[in-house]
Design a protein around this motif. Sequence first.
Motif, PDB file in Angstrom:
ATOM      1  N   ASP A  53       1.177   9.508  -5.784  1.00  0.00           N
ATOM      2  CA  ASP A  53       1.823  10.820  -5.585  1.00  0.00           C
ATOM      3  C   ASP A  53       2.559  11.250  -6.854  1.00  0.00           C
ATOM      4  O   ASP A  53       2.483  12.412  -7.271  1.00  0.00           O
ATOM      5  N   TYR A  56      -7.196  10.849  -3.669  1.00  0.00           N
ATOM      6  CA  TYR A  56      -6.340  11.144  -4.823  1.00  0.00           C
ATOM      7  C   TYR A  56      -7.200  11.489  -6.041  1.00  0.00           C
ATOM      8  O   TYR A  56      -6.885  12.405  -6.802  1.00  0.00           O
ATOM      9  N   GLU A 100      -8.310   7.227   1.720  1.00  0.00           N
ATOM     10  CA  GLU A 100      -7.076   7.892   1.297  1.00  0.00           C
ATOM     11  C   GLU A 100      -6.857   7.744  -0.207  1.00  0.00           C
ATOM     12  O   GLU A 100      -6.369   8.660  -0.864  1.00  0.00           O
ATOM     13  N   GLU A 101      -7.203   6.580  -0.756  1.00  0.00           N
ATOM     14  CA  GLU A 101      -7.068   6.361  -2.197  1.00  0.00           C
ATOM     15  C   GLU A 101      -8.065   7.221  -2.974  1.00  0.00           C
ATOM     16  O   GLU A 101      -7.732   7.829  -3.998  1.00  0.00           O
ATOM     17  N   GLN A 118       0.829  -1.202   0.000  1.00  0.00           N
ATOM     18  CA  GLN A 118       0.000   0.000   0.000  1.00  0.00           C
ATOM     19  C   GLN A 118       0.867   1.256   0.000  1.00  0.00           C
ATOM     20  O   GLN A 118       0.519   2.264  -0.627  1.00  0.00           O
ATOM     21  N   LYS A 139       1.835   1.863  -3.470  1.00  0.00           N
ATOM     22  CA  LYS A 139       0.697   2.392  -4.222  1.00  0.00           C
ATOM     23  C   LYS A 139       0.577   3.897  -4.015  1.00  0.00           C
ATOM     24  O   LYS A 139       0.371   4.661  -4.976  1.00  0.00           O
ATOM     25  N   TYR A 140       0.718   4.353  -2.776  1.00  0.00           N
ATOM     26  CA  TYR A 140       0.628   5.790  -2.511  1.00  0.00           C
ATOM     27  C   TYR A 140       1.784   6.555  -3.154  1.00  0.00           C
ATOM     28  O   TYR A 140       1.604   7.668  -3.652  1.00  0.00           O
TER      29      TYR A 140
END
Length: 279
Positions: A135, A185, A181-182, A127, A130-131
């Motif tokens: 970003d 984005y 959080e996803e 994860q 992934k972030y």
Amino acid sequence: MPSAKPLRIASVNTNGVRAAYRKGMGDWLATRDVDILAIQEVRASLDDLEGLLGPDWNILHDAATAKGRAGVALASRKAASIHRVELGAEEFDSAGRWLEADYEVNGRLVTVVSTYVHSGETDTPKQVEKYKFLDAMLKRMPELTTHSPLAVVLGDLNVGHRTLDIKNWRGNKKHAGFLPEEREYFDRILGAEGTADYNAGGGLGWIDVGRKWAGEVEGPYTWWSQRGQAFDNDTGWRLDYQLASPELAASVTDYAVDRAAAYDQRWSDHSPVVVDYAI
């Protein structure tokens, strides 16, 4: 590329292009009159792609660092003028997940990005990666529209932005792919759900072509689990997107998810997303 018709761009996660061709991908492609095809999860070599697609296609391929994993490609009827694969900081490994190419279409520059975002896994290093990738995407996307006002980022983005994008969203609020959080984005890219500028030039200004075309309805889903009756019951996720710059989005004349007629006719766990742009 033909000038008498819109530019047709298709995107699909093949879950391994060699397996997809064994199950019927070539038959689908032969009937769809696609100008640019973006593939994710290629899991094969450039030689494999050239052998499967044949000599009528110009193919760009970026393989993953780990052999047999990920991999993205762009296949086009007309060769790209230039392509790029770098994303994020030098120490960040984006290999097999981000491929940009510039094409000349009727005297205009069109930038197309085939991308495969990490699937992630809650509270694990996967994860975190992934972030990091998301970003890097957020940093790169404004640069793309500066480079060309006609740009599209398409592929398996592995996030359902809204409750409309996942059938069983209540049961997935703590799972990767639908974490708050996803989804934030996507708020930053498209504007936040419930605001006046959502998908209308808000956020970074990009437009979710699928949602714009389909409207405020459930789906249309693009991925279904191979387990159980998910496909038959249409218990799916909309994970495959075409995110277009405002000028390119304004040229859309058709949007389709090529969902197989039956479970045993599928050649991937994803369905192709096909969009026509009148440039």
